[in-house]
Design an enzyme around this catalytic site. Structure first.
Site, PDB file in Angstrom:
ATOM      1  N   LYS A 111     149.274  -2.756  34.859  1.00  0.00           N
ATOM      2  CA  LYS A 111     149.491  -3.304  36.201  1.00  0.00           C
ATOM      3  C   LYS A 111     148.296  -4.111  36.724  1.00  0.00           C
ATOM      4  O   LYS A 111     148.426  -4.886  37.663  1.00  0.00           O
ATOM      5  CB  LYS A 111     149.878  -2.198  37.191  1.00  0.00           C
ATOM      6  CG  LYS A 111     151.221  -1.561  36.848  1.00  0.00           C
ATOM      7  CD  LYS A 111     151.950  -0.994  38.035  1.00  0.00           C
ATOM      8  CE  LYS A 111     153.367  -0.574  37.612  1.00  0.00           C
ATOM      9  NZ  LYS A 111     154.178  -0.034  38.648  1.00  0.00           N
ATOM     10  N   LYS A 192     159.736  -1.735  28.427  1.00  0.00           N
ATOM     11  CA  LYS A 192     160.701  -0.819  29.050  1.00  0.00           C
ATOM     12  C   LYS A 192     161.477  -1.490  30.182  1.00  0.00           C
ATOM     13  O   LYS A 192     160.967  -2.404  30.841  1.00  0.00           O
ATOM     14  CB  LYS A 192     160.008   0.453  29.530  1.00  0.00           C
ATOM     15  CG  LYS A 192     159.138   0.267  30.751  1.00  0.00           C
ATOM     16  CD  LYS A 192     158.833   1.595  31.419  1.00  0.00           C
ATOM     17  CE  LYS A 192     158.251   1.326  32.798  1.00  0.00           C
ATOM     18  NZ  LYS A 192     158.500   2.260  33.809  1.00  0.00           N
ATOM     19  N   LYS A 195     162.019  -1.692  37.246  1.00  0.00           N
ATOM     20  CA  LYS A 195     162.510  -2.166  38.543  1.00  0.00           C
ATOM     21  C   LYS A 195     161.819  -3.445  38.953  1.00  0.00           C
ATOM     22  O   LYS A 195     162.363  -4.242  39.697  1.00  0.00           O
ATOM     23  CB  LYS A 195     162.185  -1.118  39.615  1.00  0.00           C
ATOM     24  CG  LYS A 195     163.147   0.001  39.674  1.00  0.00           C
ATOM     25  CD  LYS A 195     162.848   0.829  40.912  1.00  0.00           C
ATOM     26  CE  LYS A 195     162.618   2.260  40.541  1.00  0.00           C
ATOM     27  NZ  LYS A 195     161.432   2.851  41.098  1.00  0.00           N
TER      28      LYS A 195
HETATM   29  P1  ATP Z   1     158.745   0.144  37.674  1.00  0.00           P
HETATM   30  O1  ATP Z   1     159.835  -0.139  36.693  1.00  0.00           O
HETATM   31  O2  ATP Z   1     158.771  -0.720  38.877  1.00  0.00           O
HETATM   32  O3  ATP Z   1     157.398   0.319  37.039  1.00  0.00           O
HETATM   33  P2  ATP Z   1     159.694   2.660  37.360  1.00  0.00           P
HETATM   34  O4  ATP Z   1     161.174   2.521  37.408  1.00  0.00           O
HETATM   35  O5  ATP Z   1     159.020   2.793  36.042  1.00  0.00           O
HETATM   36  O6  ATP Z   1     159.101   1.522  38.217  1.00  0.00           O
HETATM   37  P3  ATP Z   1     159.718   5.088  38.902  1.00  0.00           P
HETATM   38  O7  ATP Z   1     160.695   4.693  39.910  1.00  0.00           O
HETATM   39  O8  ATP Z   1     158.603   5.874  39.443  1.00  0.00           O
HETATM   40  O9  ATP Z   1     159.080   3.869  38.149  1.00  0.00           O
HETATM   41  O10 ATP Z   1     160.425   5.887  37.732  1.00  0.00           O
HETATM   42  C1  ATP Z   1     161.165   7.027  38.012  1.00  0.00           C
HETATM   43  C2  ATP Z   1     161.460   7.795  36.759  1.00  0.00           C
HETATM   44  O11 ATP Z   1     162.187   6.972  35.836  1.00  0.00           O
HETATM   45  C3  ATP Z   1     160.205   8.248  35.997  1.00  0.00           C
HETATM   46  O12 ATP Z   1     160.412   9.566  35.566  1.00  0.00           O
HETATM   47  C4  ATP Z   1     160.128   7.319  34.832  1.00  0.00           C
HETATM   48  O13 ATP Z   1     159.537   7.949  33.731  1.00  0.00           O
HETATM   49  C5  ATP Z   1     161.563   7.007  34.562  1.00  0.00           C
HETATM   50  N1  ATP Z   1     161.720   5.685  33.947  1.00  0.00           N
HETATM   51  C6  ATP Z   1     161.333   4.500  34.455  1.00  0.00           C
HETATM   52  N2  ATP Z   1     161.649   3.488  33.635  1.00  0.00           N
HETATM   53  C7  ATP Z   1     162.251   4.056  32.559  1.00  0.00           C
HETATM   54  C8  ATP Z   1     162.829   3.545  31.361  1.00  0.00           C
HETATM   55  N3  ATP Z   1     162.860   2.256  31.099  1.00  0.00           N
HETATM   56  N4  ATP Z   1     163.362   4.412  30.487  1.00  0.00           N
HETATM   57  C9  ATP Z   1     163.372   5.739  30.750  1.00  0.00           C
HETATM   58  N5  ATP Z   1     162.859   6.290  31.859  1.00  0.00           N
HETATM   59  C10 ATP Z   1     162.300   5.482  32.760  1.00  0.00           C
END
Ligand code: ATP
Ligand code: LTN
Length: 326
Positions: A111, A192, A195
């Protein structure tokens, strides 16, 4: 009965990665454990947020938690900033963490990459996450694979404090789900699903319309081999589609490979569109109902009160451990 804690940031609409990596486990775990599920708004402001949008997203995420089956009667569902212990314990733990270990976190590196200067909160973010977890004497933290390093740090901090001052914290374990533990971006299956990615076709949000879902999946990146088999290294795109298919239907990857013998990627994608649309339809219907209801706010306020009661006990113990206050 174990204590379970997890959190999701209200930074945008929840996507399939969040759902399969984290939220699905939330629902399963609440049957036999004491669960706390938090909307971590203080984590969200580690990067600039529009205040109006943030407030809206807090309720969106809360409604989505409930729409996928998190039951506020069984679990404690609440907003992080409503319980002041998170920020307070975050400060105490900041004084126990080393800057070196924080600079080593891959999420911080990703980040902050290429930026001349970033907010200090981005660096200390994993310490606030450790505070979230340790505040509730958590045994189990269900999260996606990307959070492994943060869970390790949480454990290290807990052990460090316990060794130095005597047993203060419960040392938690992460719980990482295999199928769907890491859902990859549709446009670039080597990173991955996220969001915050700019391309909206890189992800499927739980609230996406069928036409958007269709477009994102049909456009998704595959390879030129033309054979449907699971091979993350050489065929990350097809493997990602198979993983999503398997996680949503419960069919094994082997069974899917058999079903699609002799078929092209177009067939797999078309069927996956149907699977995703059908899986999300009931969630979207429930979401609409909950998002508009007054019960949503009541449930969150009730959740915050129940969380506060646990947090206060831990903070009293922590203040005593460190010699804070009178
Ligand atoms: P950003 O994508 O903006 O970095 P994020 O979606 O990774 O945000 P969170 O909203 O905090 O971040 O994630 C919530 C949960 O979803 C966490 O437990 C994270 O490990 C899981 N998660 C996020 N992205 C993935 C993914 N691509 N595959 C599986 N699990 C995920
Ligand atoms: N850092 C996590 C979100 C998060 C979390 C937590 C997860 C904040 N606090 C406590 C589990 C437990 C993320 O970015 N996915």
């Amino acid at each position: 009965m174990s204590r379970v804690f997890s959190g999701v940031q209200p930074t945008g609409n929840i996507h399939l990665g969040n759902y399969l990596g984290a939220l699905k486990q939330f629902v399963e775990l609440q049957e036999e454990n004491e669960c706390l599920y938090c909307i971590v708004d203080e984590h969200a402001i580690t990067v600039p947020q529009d205040p109006k949008e943030l407030k809206k997203h807090i309720l969106d995420v809360a409604a989505l938690y409930m729409a996928v089956g998190v039951d506020p009667k069984k679990s404690i569902v609440f907003v992080q900033s409503q319980v002041s212990g998170h920020a307070e314990l975050g400060w105490v733990l900041n004084c126990c963490a080393n800057t070196g270990e924080l600079f080593r976190m891959t999420q911080f590196k990703a980040k902050s990459a290429g930026k001349e200067s970033v907010g200090a909160g981005l660096l200390t973010y994993p310490v606030l996450m450790a505070a979230d977890i340790l505040l509730y004497d958590t045994d189990i933290v269900p999260v996606g694979n990307d959070q492994k390093q943060h869970i390790e740090l949480t454990r290290d901090l807990a052990i460090r404090v316990n060794n130095k001052y005597g047993k203060t914290f419960v040392v938690p374990d992460g719980r990482f789900l295999k199928a769907g533990a890491r859902v990859m971006a549709l446009d670039d299956p080597t990173s991955k699903m996220s969001k915050s990615a700019v391309n909206e076709h890189s992800r499927i949000s739980l609230l996406d319309e069928p036409s958007k879902i269709k477009k994102s999946i049909m456009k998704s990146t595959t390879d030129s081999e033309g054979v449907i088999r699971f091979d993350i290294e050489n065929k990350p795109g097809v493997s990602n589609l198979l993983s999503i298919y398997s996680a949503l239907t419960g069919k094994t990857i082997e069974a899917l490979e058999k079903d699609y013998e002799g078929h092209g990627y177009g067939d797999l994608k078309k069927d996956l569109v149907e699977v995703v649309v059908e899986s999300l339809a009931p969630i979207q219907e429930k979401y609409k109902e909950i998002r508009e209801s007054k019960e949503l706010i009541d449930a969150l306020n009730d959740g915050a009160n129940r969380a506060e009661a646990i947090a206060q006990k831990t903070m009293k113990r922590v203040r005593d451990t460190f010699g804070l206050g009178l």
